[in-house]
Design an enzyme around this catalytic site. Structure first.
Site, PDB file in Angstrom:
ATOM      1  N   ALA A 102       0.843  -1.190   0.000  1.00 20.75           N
ATOM      2  CA  ALA A 102       0.000   0.000   0.000  1.00 20.75           C
ATOM      3  C   ALA A 102       0.876   1.237   0.000  1.00 20.75           C
ATOM      4  O   ALA A 102       1.970   1.245   0.570  1.00 20.75           O
ATOM      5  CB  ALA A 102      -0.905   0.004   1.227  1.00 20.75           C
ATOM      6  N   ASP A 103       0.401   2.299  -0.630  1.00 20.11           N
ATOM      7  CA  ASP A 103       1.137   3.558  -0.568  1.00 20.11           C
ATOM      8  C   ASP A 103       1.195   4.021   0.889  1.00 20.11           C
ATOM      9  O   ASP A 103       0.387   3.616   1.732  1.00 20.11           O
ATOM     10  CB  ASP A 103       0.472   4.611  -1.443  1.00 20.11           C
ATOM     11  CG  ASP A 103       1.461   5.674  -1.911  1.00 20.11           C
ATOM     12  OD1 ASP A 103       2.535   5.801  -1.292  1.00 20.11           O
ATOM     13  OD2 ASP A 103       1.159   6.382  -2.885  1.00 20.11           O
ATOM     14  N   ALA A 104       2.161   4.877   1.170  1.00 19.77           N
ATOM     15  CA  ALA A 104       2.466   5.240   2.551  1.00 19.77           C
ATOM     16  C   ALA A 104       1.251   5.803   3.285  1.00 19.77           C
ATOM     17  O   ALA A 104       0.716   6.845   2.914  1.00 19.77           O
ATOM     18  CB  ALA A 104       3.607   6.255   2.584  1.00 19.77           C
TER      19      ALA A 104
END
Length: 761
Positions: free
Chosen positions: A291-293
């Protein structure tokens, strides 16, 4: 040898580069010498057997920690060591899309992604990926020896960014290759192959395709990306937002990063339809998804899709998101994984299976084999900032420039007596790089002003603005600098101060008083030739200046990074091979803001050249040269069986007195206007070099998948190639545009015999 290797790593951590974020904290680990105590260390076993053995030996708590720690300090990463097996930490968070971005120490900074898209050169994209990977690996080898595992020290890159350039106001357009899914896909394929290398056993650096999927604005306006749901039709999803990711993963990418947004109401990191049904089941992707940050946290905090960490980790992991990249949560949301298993919301076997692609990646990177077996483990650190890579940075910057207008003033006939240089981008090194740039040795950075001093005996310079936002403006300084000169250069643009991750533009206008810099120059020196230099990722409103005869030339330079000034000198003087401009616009440049649909409207109607219905200022694929080209004698198959490729070739003649590159573009269109097809579709492209007054044969192939359309209105959804006639256009520009380049386009017709259902992909 670079500054990085003249000093110790730890001393470099005290160095501040003003245009980059603070250097991260580090954790230390002392690894033990290689020995074989377990099957996972046995180099004679298949990779899968080694991975199975290792994962089977871990406790569920250890599995949880590995899947939870894909982020940065202080709480999100690196993935922790497992001392009882002699396994060290691993840092998953790195960026290397056009250089070793953000890592401690120097590295070569190549142009931002949108400029590389404008190069129309898959070969350039490949060579930059190779160079970046060598530098990443060389520095990583030293980080490991020093026991450093902070952010940007690992070998798994959050790159390439292949999002669709869909709206000129989106802040992250700069990171994309452009607005065409096929072009983005081809660029991604060459990046993946270049970054990962061609060794039969080991991977140099692992690539990750991002941001999957339908992530193309907004960032901040009119709503936040952290809570936005893109409502997209299945046809637009399949035909515009997914093809580049299928091509990227098909090239062998080890990971995919899910995007911040939701798609049709479901956050992507919890979207089983995207992450499992399409990515894994239809495309056979076997790598890992991260997942993106902070995106996992948003499932609870902003989307309210789940209201607790147990349900959230169950939703995301079951959907197909292997690893959390945490930046704020303490502990990370995935630390509720064990509890979710206890409650029956996660299956332990499935959880362990979700970890296997991560250790498979680490094994292929060579971590679990003797270092002497892996040639990448011994890359010479002299490769960082090497003369070869510096030269490549200059070549790359030159190849990104797009000449939008030229009445014959360029190239310059030699040194100019006095030039006026005005504008906030003229000498602003920090704004020429764009997001996720390498930490460049500042002695290697050249600004446009530096480049312009090489073409003049004397230079009058005035920025006019304190910064790119340009709320404070000095009109008298600008007028003074452009008076009594032989040529004036107005250098404007955006940079990270105006368009960047987390910050959208509200319109296409110049920021603050930048437009006034140009108006004042025209007012103070109406009879002096003016060249407009633009350094921006996205289009700005220059409609009133595009056909103004006082503006003699316009160059779109994008964000060329460290070699901006050096490349500009060569462009203006045409004093070495490759300096003749051949960049082409990787997006449609609207003439009016009214031509742009609302950013939150995710229909592709009216967006990109494929569906644009109005007359733009400049079209996708547009760009001038110092020479003209003639396309002639095209040969191709007149009849193609459905599901088969079309092959052909064309002769291209350079009519000029100088060797030059040409961006050859092949488009197709459907003659049956009842089909759900785009107006035009790029089907092949390449950048070729042609000697003066010579012609070359250019071979091209139109892949059968480019002739397919997505149908979801019949008994079976999927891609289908249907019988009928299609048009073929070959030339150096997009056909059917009002503003044309001097080169011609050859059009032809071919027939598809039969129809073929191509399936779901």
């Amino acid at each position: 040898m670079s500054l990085f290797f003249h000093t110790t790593v730890l001393s470099l951590l005290m160095t501040c580069v003003p245009y980059h974020h603070t250097l991260p904290a580090f954790r230390s680990w002392s690894s033990t010498p290689f020995k074989v105590d377990y099957p996972f260390q046995n180099i004679s076993l298949p990779w899968e057997d080694r991975v199975d053995d290792l994962v089977s030996r871990l406790t569920l708590e250890e599995v949880q920690a590995q899947l939870s720690m894909g982020g940065g300090p202080p709480h999100g990463g690196p993935a922790p060591a497992i001392p009882r097996f002699g396994i060290g930490p691993y840092q998953w968070w790195s960026n290397c899309g056009r250089g070793d971005a953000g890592a401690p120490g120097n590295a070569t900074a190549f142009p931002q992604g949108i400029g590389l898209g404008a190069s129309f050169s898959p070969d350039l994209r490949y060579r930059i990926a190779v160079a970046a990977a060598k530098e990443v690996r060389a520095k990583h080898n030293i980080f490991v020896k020093e026991g450093l595992y902070g952010i940007h020290t690992g070998l798994s890159c959050f790159s390439p960014d292949i999002d669709l350039f869909r709206d000129p106001r989106w802040g992250r357009n700069q990171e994309t290759p452009g607005e065409d899914p096929y072009m983005n896909g081809v660029q991604s394929q060459h990046f993946v192959r270049g970054i990962q290398g061609d060794h039969p056993r080991y991977v140099r650096v692992s690539a990750g395709c991002k941001h999957f999927a339908v992530y193309a604005g907004p960032e901040s306006f009119p709503v936040s990306r952290m809570s936005f749901s893109a409502e997209v039709s299945m046809r637009d999803l399949r035909m515009s937002f997914l093809p580049q990711f299928r091509m990227c993963t098909g090239a062998g990418s080890y990971s995919v990063m899910s995007s911040y947004n939701a798609v049709n109401g479901v956050p992507v990191c919890a979207n089983k339809f995207l992450l499992t049904d399409i990515l894994r089941n239809q495309w056979n992707f076997t790598g890992y998804v991260l997942a993106d940050a902070g995106a996992i946290e948003n499932v609870i905090n902003t989307y309210k899709y789940r209201n607790n960490s147990v349900d959230t980790v169950a939703a995301c992991l079951n959907a197909g998101c292997n690893i959390e990249v945490s930046i704020r949560a303490h502990p990370p949301v995935y630390f509720s994984m064990v509890e979710a298993v206890k409650q029956g919301k996660l299956n332990e076997t499935f959880v362990r299976q979700s970890l296997k692609p991560l250790f498979y990646t680490r094994m292929r990177l060579g971590e679990f084999d003797p270092a002497e077996m892996n040639p990448y483990a011994n890359i010479d650190p002299d490769v960082v900032d090497s003369p070869e890579h510096q030269a490549l940075a200059v070549e790359a910057a030159m190849k990104t420039f797009v000449l939008l207008k030229n009445d014959g003033i360029l190239p310059l006939k030699g040194q100019v007596q006095t030039v006026g240089v005005v504008g906030p981008m003229a000498n602003n090194a920090t704004q020429l790089f764009g997001n996720y740039a390498a930490r460049t040795d500042l002695t290697l950075v050249s600004t446009p002003l530096d480049g312009l001093t090489k073409v003049a005996m004397s230079v009058n310079f005035a920025s006019g603005c304190d910064d790119n936002v340009c709320n404070s403006y000095n009109s008298s300084a600008v007028k003074g600098a452009v008076t009594g000169t032989n040529i004036n250069f107005v250098v404007l643009g955006t940079g990270q101060a105006v368009e960047t991750e987390g910050h959208d533009r509200k319109d296409m206008e110049f920021s603050g008083q930048q437009k006034q810099v140009l108006l004042d120059t025209l007012s103070a020196a109406p009879n002096t030739p003016l060249v407009l230099l633009l350094y921006s990722a996205s289009p700005v409103n220059i409609t009133i200046f595009a056909d103004d005869p006082r503006v003699r030339a316009i160059v779109q330079g994008f964000l060329p990074a460290q070699a901006a000034g050096t490349a500009l000198t060569h462009l203006l003087l045409n004093d070495l091979p490759g300096a003749v401009p051949a960049g082409r616009l990787p997006y449609t440049w609207p003439a009016l803001a009214s031509q742009i649909p609302p950013m939150v409207n995710y229909s592709m109607a009216g967006r990109t050249y494929r569906y644009f219905q109005e007359d733009p200022l400049y079209s996708f694929g547009y760009g001038l040269s110092y020479v003209t080209f003639t396309y002639k004698a095209m040969y191709y198959e007149n009849v193609v069986q459905a599901g088969h490729n079309l092959t052909g070739f064309v002769y291209v003649n350079n009519n000029g007195d100088m060797d030059a590159d040409e961006a050859v573009q092949v488009y197709i269109s459907w003659t049956d206007k009842t089909l759900p097809a785009p107006k035009l579709q790029l089907a092949w492209f390449d950048r070729v070099t042609i000697k003066s007054r010579e012609a070359i044969q250019v071979n091209f192939t139109v892949d059968a998948r480019q002739m397919a359309l997505w149908f979801d209105d019949g008994s079976e959804d999927g891609w289908e190639v249907r019988a009928g006639d299609m048009m073929l256009y070959v030339g150096g520009q997009q056909p059917n545009q009002n503003r044309q380049v001097p080169s011609n386009v050859i059009a032809g017709r071919f027939t598809i015999q039969g129809s073929m259902y191509m399936g779901k992909y």
